[in-house]
Write an enzyme that holds these catalytic residues in place. Structure first.
Site, mmCIF file in Angstrom:
data_model
loop_
_atom_site.group_PDB
_atom_site.id
_atom_site.type_symbol
_atom_site.label_atom_id
_atom_site.label_comp_id
_atom_site.label_asym_id
_atom_site.label_seq_id
_atom_site.Cartn_x
_atom_site.Cartn_y
_atom_site.Cartn_z
ATOM 1 N N GLY A 75 0.817 -1.208 0.000
ATOM 2 C CA GLY A 75 0.000 0.000 0.000
ATOM 3 C C GLY A 75 0.844 1.247 0.000
ATOM 4 O O GLY A 75 2.068 1.212 0.196
ATOM 5 N N VAL B 116 5.739 4.298 0.984
ATOM 6 C CA VAL B 116 5.226 3.071 0.394
ATOM 7 C C VAL B 116 5.562 1.894 1.306
ATOM 8 O O VAL B 116 6.644 1.837 1.887
ATOM 9 C CB VAL B 116 5.843 2.837 -1.000
ATOM 10 N N ASP C 32 -2.948 11.912 11.782
ATOM 11 C CA ASP C 32 -3.468 11.328 10.542
ATOM 12 C C ASP C 32 -4.289 10.069 10.840
ATOM 13 O O ASP C 32 -4.064 9.014 10.252
ATOM 14 C CB ASP C 32 -2.321 10.997 9.588
#
Length: 731
Positions: free
Chosen positions: A448, A454, A569
């Site tokens: 993902g 990455v 986040d």
């Protein structure tokens, strides 16, 4: 002379009004809209409306901190007020609340005031026309709280509130009696059934209860004679610190080997003077030892109770455990704990012995002689080792190539097994870039992509353990190798069942990579947003369990780990699921790595669109409440099994947050879930209310993650949430 005196009086009143941000006659406030409160000059305190159970109340609260704290409430026997009430400072100098039915309530037992002022002490004062005479002040009429500099006079009473969200009069009353005795009674009847008393009934009249600027609560007689010291509450000295008394004066001390974070603010707690990068000390200038703290006790957060019947055995158990930072030996058992230590107390009545692990630099402690002796020993050991190695090499050469290769192979196998054991038990391991390239087969299988980099799948060959290798974007990586490694160790010390575990890292040239435990079921986004025909949605019970798991993980990051971390986040893509369906938060600490001062507004918004709190866009200071906002949106994702924005749906349903509030207001929350689901409507309404509190536009209205967890678990009552966008910041 009369005219001159009048000019002086008018000038004086004008200067006082400017200095104190005065409220003039004709001013008004409403619960919603642009003006909901009047602020003190520094904006620390606010006087006005604030939400409570069933409506609103009028009072004074601390506006300068994220978690709103009420310190004074008016007209507690008439609460709550409706959302269309109006607070007025009338033309004849009275403070009243008007309801829509025309009913008018006088908040204060006075009138004729020319102007009012909320001072930075938290005292709300009504003045006469000269500005020198106080007609009324809130400090003379306390409700359930004393502020610094405020006194509880003889005959005055503090009444408890019903709850934190309901400031109506509760079930307890604290009375400063005329005989000098401070007594806590139940708020019913007139009996003498006291819960607690200061036991100072012979002190006589004129005794007052006082709270000074250092947080000490005590009784005074005639403002001069010290009567009785009400000991500090636990936690005043902060984490890793404790209170002590000397000649009637109280202060704070740090644990051995610790120092104050800020000597001017004891409540911030203490931190270690010295730190080490590994619990296995190899530097001759550094030592680890256990230091005693007699008669100690603290909040029990024991993670292990080893077999240790003596104090020395308890010390050894902590020294040999890299997770252990302190131990409490009770005489019967040894309790190992990590940092921070909370609510530390040292009192004569305790028989426990606190054992604190201390890291010391020998060069800083005048033990140069010890270092010299150690160096002499090391030289001798090195000389012997060289001789033995030389002999071993000679034997190997004589033994021949076959035996040599066999032994080399055996040595490598043992070394690999040892590295695997350290990799599993001792925390993060430093990898080279080439090693991670081999583990991932040249970064072949991509799992993902995210805002930080990455993720690739890898296999640790020695143990055949699958891992996830995150390759961070180089432009976002920290500048210094030492700084990166230090932050990795901070993240590595976070251990919680709802956080993904950091297994290793790479800091090789410009490359920055993380090695994390592999989560077999992928991300929460994969499960929630996948088409129904390709993957079944988690059932209602599983979704509730996921929400609770995530909340516990965020709570640990905010309040329970050694270094508080703001994730910045929180979103479904950063929530991973293990083989048992346990939800774990990933990417925590990366925002801290990429932006070290989180207390200030960043020009670079962190997070993902749709989950970013409004204060990012307003360039307001960033606090833990940004994660609370993101959790609220995530909770809606979990409940509804859909994305934040879905333009394929009707316009009224496209934006998830707005649609949830519309369904809640219309009492149609079952529209949010599939009708064929076995969902309990009452439980669904509770979850929706929690989410609506979390996504309030005003950060101070959002609950802390501790309160969110309590509401999710049904421990505390969930008040009625307002429209998330109907409140503006009072600061």
């Amino acid at each position: 002379m009369t005219i001159i005196a009048l000019v002086i009086i008018i000038s004086l009143a004008f200067s006082i009004a400017n200095a104190q941000s005065n409220v003039t006659r004709g001013s008004s406030l409403q619960p919603t809209g642009g003006t909901t409160s009047w602020l003190s000059p520094s904006s620390l305190y606010a006087f006005g409306f604030y939400p409570q159970t069933g409506g609103y109340a009028v009072g004074i609260y601390i506006a300068g901190v994220p978690e709103r704290t009420v310190v004074w409430t008016a007209s507690r026997d008439t609460l709550p007020f409706s959302n269309n009430a109006t607070l007025r400072f009338t033309s004849d100098g009275r403070l009243t609340v008007e309801q829509t039915q025309g009913r008018q309530i006088d908040l204060l037992d006075t009138g004729g005031a020319s102007f009012a002022s909320l001072q930075d002490s938290g005292n709300f004062v009504l003045y006469d026309s000269t500005g020198r005479t106080k007609l009324w002040q809130s400090f003379d009429h306390p409700t359930d709280t004393l502020l610094s500099g405020q006194r509880l006079l003889p005959g005055q009473t503090l009444f408890s509130s019903v709850s934190k969200t309901d400031q109506s009069i509760g079930v307890f009353r604290l009375i400063m009696q005329g005989d000098g005795n401070l007594v806590l009674y139940p708020n019913r009847g007139t009996g003498d059934h006291a819960y607690w008393a200061s036991n100072t009934p012979t002190a006589g009249p004129n005794v007052t209860l006082n709270l000074d600027s250092d947080g000490f609560l005590y009784l005074l007689q005639n403002s001069t004679y010290f009567i009785y010291n009400l000991t500090q509450g636990p936690g005043l000295c902060g984490v890793n610190g404790y209170c002590f008394m000397v000649n009637g004066s109280a202060g704070c001390r740090c644990l051995p080997g610790f120092e104050f974070v800020n000597p001017e603010r004891w409540s911030l707690g203490c931190k270690r003077k010295d730190t080490v990068e590994s619990c296995k000390i190899t530097d001759v200038g550094t030592a680890i030892k256990m230091t005693n703290l007699n008669n100690a006790r603290w909040e029990d957060a024991t993670y292990l109770i080893p077999k240790a019947s003596t104090q020395d055995e308890c010390s050894s158990a902590c020294l040999n455990d890299c997770n252990c930072e302190a131990a409490l030996f009770t005489g019967q058992e040894c309790r190992l704990q990590r940092l921070p230590l909370r609510y530390v107390e040292v009192i004569d009545s305790e028989s426990n012995v606190g054992l604190i692990k201390v890291y010391e630099s020998a060069l800083n402690n005048g033990t140069n002689h010890s270092i010299h002796v150690k160096k002499e020993r090391q030289i001798a050991i090195i000389a012997i080792s060289i001789s033995l190695i030389s002999f071993a090499v000679l034997v190997l050469l004589i033994s021949g190539i076959i035996m040599y290769k066999t032994r080399v192979w055996a040595y490598k196998k043992i070394s690999e097994n040892l590295n695997v054991q350290l990799f599993e038990d001792m925390g993060p391991r430093a990898f080279s870039y080439s090693a991670l390239e081999k583990i991932t087969d040249g970064f072949k299988e991509e799992l993902g992509r995210g805002s930080f980099g990455v993720v690739y799948k890898g296999i640790i060959e020695s143990s055949m353990r699958p891992v996830a290798v995150k390759k961070l974007k180089q432009e976002l990586a920290p500048e210094g190798e030492r700084e990166f490694q230090t932050e990795m160790k901070v993240i590595a010390r976070t251990h919680h069942r709802n956080l993904t575990r950091l297994l290793g890292y790479c800091c090789d040239g410009p490359e920055r990579l993380l090695v994390l435990e592999y989560m077999t079921q992928g991300s929460l986004a994969d499960i929630l947003f996948a088409p129904k025909e390709s993957k079944p949605k988690p059932c209602w019970v599983e979704r509730i369990r996921m929400a609770v798991d995530i909340a516990h993980g965020i709570l640990y990051l905010h309040e329970e780990c050694e270094n508080s971390i703001i994730h910045c986040d929180i979103k479904p893509q950063n929530i991973l699921l293990d083989e048992y369906g346990c939800a774990k938060i990933s990417d925590f600490g990366l925002a801290k790595l990429l932006e070290h001062d989180q207390t200030k507004t960043s020009t670079l918004i962190r997070g993902t669109r749709g989950y970013v709190a409004p204060e990012w866009h307003k360039r307001l200071p960033i606090t833990v409440k940004v994660d609370v906002y993101s959790f609220g949106i995530l909770l809606f994702n979990i409940l509804c099994c859909r994305r934040n924005v879905d333009n394929s749906l009707p316009e009224g349903e496209a934006i998830l947050e707005d649609w949830v509030y519309e369904c809640y207001e219309a009492k149609e929350v079952l529209k949010l879930v599939d009708y064929d689901e076995d969902v309990e409507k009452t439980r669904l309404e509770q979850m929706v209310k929690i989410g609506l509190w979390c996504v309030q536009e005003e950060p101070s209205l959002r609950p802390s993650m501790k309160r969110v967890v309590l509401m999710l678990e049904g421990t505390v009552k969930i008040p009625v949430p307002p429209n998330p966008t109907s409140f503006l910041s009072v600061v």
